[in-house]
Write a protein that holds these residues in place. Structure first.
Motif, short mmCIF file in Angstrom:
data_model
loop_
_atom_site.label_atom_id
_atom_site.label_comp_id
_atom_site.label_asym_id
_atom_site.label_seq_id
_atom_site.Cartn_x
_atom_site.Cartn_y
_atom_site.Cartn_z
N UNK A 47 0.82 -1.21 0.00
CA UNK A 47 0.00 0.00 0.00
C UNK A 47 0.85 1.26 0.00
N UNK A 48 1.89 1.28 0.83
CA UNK A 48 2.70 2.49 0.99
C UNK A 48 3.48 2.83 -0.27
N UNK A 49 4.05 1.80 -0.93
CA UNK A 49 4.89 2.03 -2.10
C UNK A 49 4.09 2.12 -3.40
N UNK A 50 2.84 1.65 -3.36
CA UNK A 50 2.03 1.68 -4.57
C UNK A 50 2.49 0.67 -5.61
N UNK A 51 3.15 -0.38 -5.15
CA UNK A 51 3.54 -1.46 -6.06
C UNK A 51 3.41 -2.79 -5.33
N UNK A 52 3.33 -3.85 -6.08
CA UNK A 52 3.11 -5.16 -5.49
C UNK A 52 4.37 -5.67 -4.80
N UNK A 53 4.23 -6.00 -3.53
CA UNK A 53 5.27 -6.70 -2.77
C UNK A 53 4.71 -8.08 -2.46
N UNK A 54 5.37 -9.12 -2.87
CA UNK A 54 4.84 -10.47 -2.68
C UNK A 54 4.46 -10.73 -1.24
N UNK A 55 3.22 -11.15 -1.01
CA UNK A 55 2.73 -11.39 0.35
C UNK A 55 2.73 -12.89 0.61
N UNK A 56 3.89 -13.41 1.01
CA UNK A 56 4.03 -14.84 1.23
C UNK A 56 4.51 -15.18 2.63
N UNK A 57 4.71 -14.16 3.48
CA UNK A 57 5.16 -14.43 4.85
C UNK A 57 6.63 -14.76 4.97
N UNK A 58 7.40 -14.62 3.87
CA UNK A 58 8.84 -14.91 3.88
C UNK A 58 9.61 -13.63 3.60
N UNK A 59 10.51 -13.27 4.52
CA UNK A 59 11.29 -12.04 4.37
C UNK A 59 12.52 -12.35 3.53
N UNK A 60 12.34 -12.29 2.21
CA UNK A 60 13.42 -12.57 1.28
C UNK A 60 13.96 -11.30 0.66
N UNK A 61 14.64 -11.45 -0.47
CA UNK A 61 15.30 -10.31 -1.10
C UNK A 61 14.30 -9.25 -1.56
N UNK A 62 13.14 -9.69 -2.05
CA UNK A 62 12.14 -8.74 -2.52
C UNK A 62 11.62 -7.86 -1.38
#
Length: 522
Positions: free
Chosen positions: A475-490
């Motif tokens: 929401x904050x960045x206005x772009x899709x951030x993968x919502x998978x519960x894993x804090x990876x490189x993305x």
């Protein structure tokens, strides 16, 4: 957990991975390795208070862990009027907050809101109880000699509940603790063999051992009856629902609160976080005071913990509660769906938020063996568009669910952005310092999606909090951030981009500063 007019109350995960992660993160027990070097304000506060009042440091930590998992919940009181991570109480029948103020000279405000002062107050209260019990300087070095003082600290009048409370503290000592606070500080207690001197509680039947009267409604449950003024004998309607609550307090403390004649609240059952133990306080044939409009037609199940801290929701708790709910749905012919197994926040006429966004409804309903339909709300989207009066659809349902979970009543989660949702949005925006226009745009979405605790998350982290972070960043960045519960490189890249664009320190780690900015809608 509340029902009649009285005190306040304040997301789906992958099935197996989430349940496992909850167990590992929530028990707090481990063979404690030395904590890392660096600032340790809470550990230092425990050490100073223990030294000042000659209370064993490990015992003091174990009391705090049992009360709050070392989380002060930003100064908000528990259901029993307890404050801070040491749960200093101020209610009509218990006044450890006042006692702490008198003993330390600290103000009630400082004792409620400053963790170090709160710990010092608890140490002073415990020492006063030890003095009253006649403990000498030599006795005070023996952790086992503090048992009666710890039981008294519970503030309960029921000796069985007081013993349950003290036994829990000594179980923490025996198992050791390796806990991480909401601010990321690590607090440890080594596992140790302590022989508790139960004194006058030695002859008291132990609820943990199932000694004494057991539940006649549900075989696995223990029986610790609520005060007769906190429920009504009989019912005026058939049982058609199971209502899920969170106690906003400890297991023993909640059972004690139901026994307190001034509380005017109760639930049929309470589930312990650590092992799923069940205690019944009101017979199923009787009306507990737990959900206002649904009291007469429902069974209330409380779950030890706080809505803003998912560490309390262990796999043992989920499984034990689900087994009880299966039993209830079989006994009363209740459909196993989300229209009939509901959260307190979903009951009409209630202003509470439990079980909150950290309760894993998908996992719970799968354990119950029912359908997740009739109420499950999806929070994960590739984008979060602007919503206003007249908007409809799944995004509106998500916004309504989030508003309700934060205590801003949007009414039914029906996907229609009407007057109730507009008013709830304005109230939320005003509380967060946002423009109160009733329109959910980028800032309001960011604040809503990030609401909750502020855990330190970094590359390799996983679970519900990471999903919450990923939604907020989307929401904050206005772009899709993968919502998978894993804090990876993305996710690391997204955090760095957010920090850079908001003038924060750029380290790719979601700490208190990053969470604070997100929750302010920046």
């Amino acid at each position: 957990m509340h029902a009649r007019p009285g005190p306040w109350r304040r997301a789906a995960l992958a099935l197996t991975a989430a349940a496992t992660a909850l167990v590992l993160s929530a028990t707090g027990h481990a063979a404690a390795a030395p904590p890392p070097a660096g600032p340790r304000p809470l550990a230092d506060a425990f050490a100073r208070a223990a030294a000042a009042y000659d209370v064993p440091r490990d015992l003091l930590v174990a009391v705090g862990y049992g009360e709050s998992r070392l989380d002060d919940h930003e100064g908000l009181p528990s259901q029993a009027g307890g404050h801070g991570l040491m749960h200093l109480v101020d209610n009509p029948t218990a006044h450890t907050l006042d006692t702490a103020a008198a003993l330390t000279g600290a103000s009630a405000t400082a004792l409620k809101h400053d963790p170090a002062t709160n710990i010092r107050g608890a140490a002073a209260v415990l020492r006063s109880y030890a003095d009253a019990a006649g403990l000498t300087a030599k006795d005070r070095k023996d952790k086992g000699a503090w048992y009666e003082s710890v039981a008294r600290y519970s503030t309960t009048r029921d000796p069985r509940t007081a013993r349950l409370y003290a036994d829990t503290v000594y179980d923490h000592l025996a198992g050791g603790l390796d806990a991480t606070t909401p601010d990321g500080e690590r607090i440890t207690v080594r596992a140790q063999s302590v022989a508790p001197d139960r004194g006058r509680y030695a002859a008291t039947p132990s609820l943990d051992d199932g000694v004494g009267t057991l539940s006649t409604d549900y075989g696995p449950a223990l029986w610790a009856p609520a005060h007769s003024g906190n429920y009504t004998v009989g019912r005026s309607a058939a049982v058609t629902q199971v209502v899920i609550h969170v106690t906003q307090g400890s297991y023993a403390g909640s059972i004690s609160w139901f026994q307190n004649p001034s509380s005017n609240v109760s639930a049929h059952y309470t589930i312990r976080s650590s092992d799923g133990q069940v205690t019944q306080s009101v017979r199923e044939k009787d009306t507990a005071y737990h959900a206002r409009s649904a009291n007469a037609s429902s069974i209330g199940i409380e779950h030890e913990g706080y809505v803003d801290n998912p560490a309390w929701f262990t796999d043992a708790m989920y499984r034990s509660s689900a087994a009880l709910t299966r039993h209830l749905t079989d006994r009363y012919g209740i459909p196993r769906d989300r229209a009939h197994i509901v959260g307190h926040a979903e009951v009409p006429g209630n202003d509470h938020t439990d079980p909150g966004p950290n309760w894993n409804w998908s996992y719970y309903m799968q354990l119950v063996g029912g359908s997740t339909g009739g109420g499950t709300v999806n929070l994960n989207f590739t984008s979060y568009p602007t919503l206003r009066s007249g908007s409809t659809g799944d995004h509106v349902k998500a916004a309504q669910s989030l508003l309700n979970a934060q205590g801003f009543s949007a009414g039914a989660v029906d996907g229609a952005f009407g007057t109730n949702t507009v008013n709830a949005t304005k109230a939320f925006q005003s509380a967060r310092g946002l423009t109160a226009d009733g329109v959910i745009g980028r800032a309001s979405w960011t604040a809503l999606l990030s609401a909750g605790t502020k855990p330190v998350l970094r590359s390799g982290s996983s679970g519900a909090d990471v999903q919450r972070l990923q939604r907020a960043l989307t929401a904050a960045l206005g772009r899709t951030v993968g919502i998978d519960g894993q804090f990876g490189s993305g996710t690391t890249t997204a955090v760095r981009d957010y920090q850079s664009s908001r003038g924060l320190a750029v380290d790719g780690i979601a700490g208190s500063g990053t969470w604070t900015a997100l929750q302010a809608g920046r």
